[in-house]
Write a protein that holds these residues in place. Structure first.
Motif, PDB file in Angstrom:
ATOM      1  N   VAL A 170       0.974  -1.218  -0.047  1.00 29.26           N
ATOM      2  CA  VAL A 170      -0.251   0.125  -0.165  1.00 29.26           C
ATOM      3  C   VAL A 170       0.980   1.049   0.039  1.00 29.26           C
ATOM      4  O   VAL A 170       1.731   1.300   0.881  1.00 29.26           O
ATOM      5  CB  VAL A 170      -0.986  -0.234   1.263  1.00 29.26           C
ATOM      6  CG1 VAL A 170      -1.704   1.339   1.148  1.00 29.26           C
ATOM      7  CG2 VAL A 170      -1.922  -1.080   1.190  1.00 29.26           C
ATOM      8  N   PRO A 171       0.839   2.128  -1.040  1.00 28.11           N
ATOM      9  CA  PRO A 171       1.505   3.351  -1.013  1.00 28.11           C
ATOM     10  C   PRO A 171       1.579   3.995   0.278  1.00 28.11           C
ATOM     11  O   PRO A 171       0.493   4.241   1.046  1.00 28.11           O
ATOM     12  CB  PRO A 171       0.988   4.060  -2.208  1.00 28.11           C
ATOM     13  CG  PRO A 171       0.103   3.026  -2.915  1.00 28.11           C
ATOM     14  CD  PRO A 171      -0.499   1.939  -1.917  1.00 28.11           C
ATOM     15  N   VAL A 172       2.683   4.587   0.638  1.00 34.46           N
ATOM     16  CA  VAL A 172       2.835   5.336   1.922  1.00 34.46           C
ATOM     17  C   VAL A 172       2.606   6.783   1.298  1.00 34.46           C
ATOM     18  O   VAL A 172       3.488   7.343   0.675  1.00 34.46           O
ATOM     19  CB  VAL A 172       4.308   5.189   2.463  1.00 34.46           C
ATOM     20  CG1 VAL A 172       4.679   5.944   3.723  1.00 34.46           C
ATOM     21  CG2 VAL A 172       4.448   3.652   3.036  1.00 34.46           C
ATOM     22  N   THR A 173       1.767   7.486   1.941  1.00 29.13           N
ATOM     23  CA  THR A 173       1.399   8.672   1.755  1.00 29.13           C
ATOM     24  C   THR A 173       2.145   9.824   2.588  1.00 29.13           C
ATOM     25  O   THR A 173       2.312  10.908   2.289  1.00 29.13           O
ATOM     26  CB  THR A 173      -0.046   9.167   1.549  1.00 29.13           C
ATOM     27  OG1 THR A 173      -0.791   8.729   2.749  1.00 29.13           O
ATOM     28  CG2 THR A 173      -0.673   8.462   0.433  1.00 29.13           C
ATOM     29  N   VAL A 174       2.092   9.268   3.770  1.00 36.10           N
ATOM     30  CA  VAL A 174       2.714  10.182   4.885  1.00 36.10           C
ATOM     31  C   VAL A 174       3.859   9.331   5.586  1.00 36.10           C
ATOM     32  O   VAL A 174       3.627   8.263   6.190  1.00 36.10           O
ATOM     33  CB  VAL A 174       1.644  10.672   5.827  1.00 36.10           C
ATOM     34  CG1 VAL A 174       2.481  11.213   7.184  1.00 36.10           C
ATOM     35  CG2 VAL A 174       0.634  11.342   5.458  1.00 36.10           C
ATOM     36  N   THR A 175       5.110  10.056   5.674  1.00 32.37           N
ATOM     37  CA  THR A 175       6.317   9.016   6.251  1.00 32.37           C
ATOM     38  C   THR A 175       6.772   9.708   7.532  1.00 32.37           C
ATOM     39  O   THR A 175       6.207  10.732   8.011  1.00 32.37           O
ATOM     40  CB  THR A 175       7.517   9.488   5.434  1.00 32.37           C
ATOM     41  OG1 THR A 175       7.916  10.962   5.393  1.00 32.37           O
ATOM     42  CG2 THR A 175       7.324   8.986   3.955  1.00 32.37           C
TER      43      THR A 175
END
Length: 266
Positions: A170-175
């Motif tokens: 699942v793409p990480v939008t907030v690191t």
């Protein structure tokens, strides 16, 4: 008029004169304009001797030729509470060093559970005293990765991202780095509004639902990262009007329509 004929003697005289002037200047630099006095101002955490030693400037150095940039860099690198340095000279023999120190620090954990103190610029200044992290505004929702005194803080990377039904990440939008940056932005806004030390904790675990505790009385919901500076200013103004309340929830997700629920005092 026809040009004057070339004169070898005149040329030699000019060369000798120029050479004499250069030699005189060099001799003057070697004899005069040496560092004899180093004046330190603006420091409280460190002694004048600490600053002078860290700078690498020594009495007897040439006042006009030492590197101010190198000396400033040495001070900032060696003394973590130093925020900025300004170095000037005063003829004939004085170096002036003006120090700006980190005034406020914030506590944040590393991956081992130890607390560290960092500035609003993200510089690690020291490990927090054991059991003393409660004396500082705590940054929650992010951890430091291998913090080192004097270095910029780095956020510990998040675990491997979750996968969907097909096994795709699942793409990480907030690191974690985003969360740390937001926390530091918030601490900067607290300082700008003069409410340093009023906030007990800042929670950036969810950047769509940022929360903080104000004076152990008010839980403040800021919502997302938009208009953070404006929200903090509105929070300051709102809290000033809540003196008759013991505790409560302050909702600033819409700073132009602040909601408060709480218990009146006495």
């Amino acid at each position: 008029m026809p040009p004057k004929p070339f004169s070898r003697n005149r040329l030699i005289l000019h060369l000798v004169t120029v050479t004499a002037v250069v030699v005189a200047l060099l001799l003057g630099l070697s004899v005069f304009f040496k560092v004899r006095t180093i004046e330190i101002s603006g420091t409280q955490k460190y002694s004048a001797w600490d600053i002078e030693t860290a700078s690498g400037i020594e009495k007897g150095d040439h006042l006009l030729t030492f590197s101010r940039a190198r000396a400033s860099g040495k001070i900032i690198s060696a003394l973590p509470y130093v925020k900025s340095v300004r170095i000037g000279i005063k003829l004939p023999d004085t170096v002036k060093i003006e120090i700006v120190e980190v005034e406020v620090t914030y506590a944040v954990k590393d991956q081992t559970g130890l607390w560290w103190l960092i500035s609003s610029e993200g510089k690690v200044v020291e490990q927090a005293p054991v059991g003393g992290e409660g004396d500082y505004t705590q940054i929650l929702g992010v951890q430091l990765a291998a913090p080192a005194v004097g270095q910029n803080a780095a956020a510990l990377q998040d675990p491997q991202p979750a996968t969907d039904a097909q096994g795709n990440p699942v793409p990480v939008t907030v690191t974690a780095a985003d969360r740390l940056k937001t926390a530091l932005d918030l601490t900067g806004f607290l300082e700008l509004n003069g409410i340093i030390g009023k906030v007990d904790s800042v929670d950036v675990n969810d950047l769509s639902d940022i929360r903080l505790w104000y004076e152990r009385k008010y839980q403040v919901t800021l919502g997302g990262t938009d208009q953070l500076g404006y929200k903090i200013s509105c929070m300051k103004a709102a809290v000033a009007q809540l003196a008759s309340y013991e505790e409560g929830l302050l909702d600033l997700r819409d700073p132009d329509n602040i909601l408060y629920t709480g218990t009146a005092a006495g």
